[in-house]
Design a protein around this motif. Structure first.
Motif, PDB file in Angstrom:
ATOM      1  N   TRP A 113       0.829  -1.206   0.000  1.00  0.00           N
ATOM      2  CA  TRP A 113       0.000   0.000   0.000  1.00  0.00           C
ATOM      3  C   TRP A 113       0.864   1.258   0.000  1.00  0.00           C
ATOM      4  O   TRP A 113       0.576   2.228  -0.706  1.00  0.00           O
ATOM      5  N   SER A 114       1.949   1.232   0.760  1.00  0.00           N
ATOM      6  CA  SER A 114       2.839   2.392   0.811  1.00  0.00           C
ATOM      7  C   SER A 114       3.456   2.658  -0.559  1.00  0.00           C
ATOM      8  O   SER A 114       3.548   3.816  -1.000  1.00  0.00           O
ATOM      9  N   ALA A 173      -6.007   7.176   2.132  1.00  0.00           N
ATOM     10  CA  ALA A 173      -6.770   6.455   3.153  1.00  0.00           C
ATOM     11  C   ALA A 173      -7.425   7.476   4.060  1.00  0.00           C
ATOM     12  O   ALA A 173      -7.021   8.644   4.115  1.00  0.00           O
ATOM     13  N   VAL A 207      -9.435   2.412   3.005  1.00  0.00           N
ATOM     14  CA  VAL A 207      -8.114   2.412   2.371  1.00  0.00           C
ATOM     15  C   VAL A 207      -8.271   2.119   0.882  1.00  0.00           C
ATOM     16  O   VAL A 207      -8.828   1.078   0.503  1.00  0.00           O
ATOM     17  N   ALA A 259      -7.084   0.816  -2.643  1.00  0.00           N
ATOM     18  CA  ALA A 259      -6.182  -0.306  -2.924  1.00  0.00           C
ATOM     19  C   ALA A 259      -6.038  -0.547  -4.414  1.00  0.00           C
ATOM     20  O   ALA A 259      -7.010  -0.484  -5.175  1.00  0.00           O
ATOM     21  N   ASP A 260      -4.798  -0.833  -4.824  1.00  0.00           N
ATOM     22  CA  ASP A 260      -4.549  -1.274  -6.187  1.00  0.00           C
ATOM     23  C   ASP A 260      -4.498  -2.806  -6.200  1.00  0.00           C
ATOM     24  O   ASP A 260      -4.755  -3.454  -5.182  1.00  0.00           O
ATOM     25  N   THR A 306      -2.096  -4.453  -3.662  1.00  0.00           N
ATOM     26  CA  THR A 306      -2.587  -4.326  -2.285  1.00  0.00           C
ATOM     27  C   THR A 306      -3.743  -5.279  -2.036  1.00  0.00           C
ATOM     28  O   THR A 306      -3.817  -5.929  -0.984  1.00  0.00           O
ATOM     29  N   PHE A 333     -10.695  -2.111   2.858  1.00  0.00           N
ATOM     30  CA  PHE A 333      -9.930  -1.911   1.638  1.00  0.00           C
ATOM     31  C   PHE A 333     -10.873  -1.910   0.435  1.00  0.00           C
ATOM     32  O   PHE A 333     -11.733  -2.782   0.318  1.00  0.00           O
ATOM     33  N   GLN A 352      -7.693   5.862  -8.192  1.00  0.00           N
ATOM     34  CA  GLN A 352      -6.824   6.312  -7.106  1.00  0.00           C
ATOM     35  C   GLN A 352      -7.498   7.326  -6.182  1.00  0.00           C
ATOM     36  O   GLN A 352      -6.822   8.106  -5.508  1.00  0.00           O
TER      37      GLN A 352
END
Length: 290
Positions: free
Chosen positions: A31-32, A38, A76, A78-79, A82, A241, A247
């Protein structure tokens, strides 16, 4: 159960716990790296440190009710990487839960050892125990899954749910056994035993457990799912998530900081239980006569 078999189960649980910790770190790193947004309900900053702390919160606080779990509500973005990491973490949690259930059934004497020993396997976790009011491992918080939306959302609506309760059907004999497990010489227990003796042994009873307030999320999908559903409701005590191909977080509301103090839902007209507890010491009610 043979001692060797018991400690084989303990070794399996230790291995499963290791996977949970490792998968949390992989999830946080994924995630980072994605640099996605988030939002946290009860934190000033929904950053990497917040997410790691939320996902690694596997402790009882001093004085915490053993039936209660801590809450880290948030959303959060998420891609794909993630989302894959979330699924891997939830699979590891499921394996931990299955092994813990085996131990509870076959070697329950190991449970205290589990709660004391597992934290020492990860020094970065054990440091949390030093002077922070954290007592021992909370097994339920180890295996509770991380909530995940199946598809992109248009919006999320959060609200406190404080009217929940679980109802267990009991026989008269079950209720008597529970009362006798208390101090049956106490006057109020003797009165309830006498009250119980005055009803037919075949009458069904209900034991009611009020549930702690929790946060419920109503998810609204951008597009209907394959099965036609356009929305879903779920309880969320961990960060939710959400797939976010653009994005951006879905629109969401800000619920009140504290749960309501009084019951908010209207009492159902077909409520089947009597208003007053029949055996208050064990929260047992009679069903209304039809």
């Amino acid at each position: 159960m043979a001692e060797s078999a018991s400690y084989q189960l303990l070794a399996e649980l230790e291995h499963a716990f290791d996977h949970i910790i490792e998968d949390v770190e992989r999830l946080v790193e994924a995630w980072s790296a994605a640099r996605l947004p988030a939002w946290a309900f009860a934190a000033q900053c929904a950053d990497v440190d917040w997410l790691r702390q939320a996902l690694l919160d596997v402790w009882y606080q001093d004085g915490q009710d053993g039936r209660a779990t801590s809450s880290h509500v948030g959303i959060v973005a998420a891609d794909e990487s993630t989302l894959k990491a979330v699924n891997e973490l939830n699979n590891a949690k499921a394996r931990f839960a299955r092994t813990a259930a085996q131990i509870r059934q076959q070697a329950p004497g190991l449970i205290p050892e589990i709660k004391a020993v597992l934290p020492f396997r990860h020094p970065q976790l054990h440091t949390h125990l030093m002077g922070t009011g954290l007592a021992r491992l909370h097994l339920k918080q180890c295996w509770r899954s991380v909530p995940l939306a199946e598809a992109p959302l248009s919006r999320v609506r959060l609200a406190w749910y404080s009217s929940g309760r679980s109802i267990t059907r009991l026989t008269v004999a079950d209720a008597e056994k529970r009362l006798l497990a208390l101090d049956n010489e106490a006057p109020h227990i003797r009165i309830q035993l006498q009250r119980l003796a005055g009803i037919p042994s075949s009458e069904p009873l209900a034991q009611v457990q009020r549930q702690a307030p929790l946060m419920r999320a109503n998810l609204f999908y951008r597009e209907p799912l394959a099965d036609g559903r356009s929305r879903r409701a779920m309880n969320v005590s961990m960060p939710l998530f959400v797939p976010c191909p653009d994005q951006c977080l879905p629109d969401h509301n800000m619920p009140s900081p504290q749960p309501p103090g009084e019951r908010q839902r209207a009492r159902r007209s077909d409520e089947r239980l009597e208003d007053e507890a029949f055996l208050p010491s064990i929260r047992v009610f009679r069903y209304r006569s039809s």
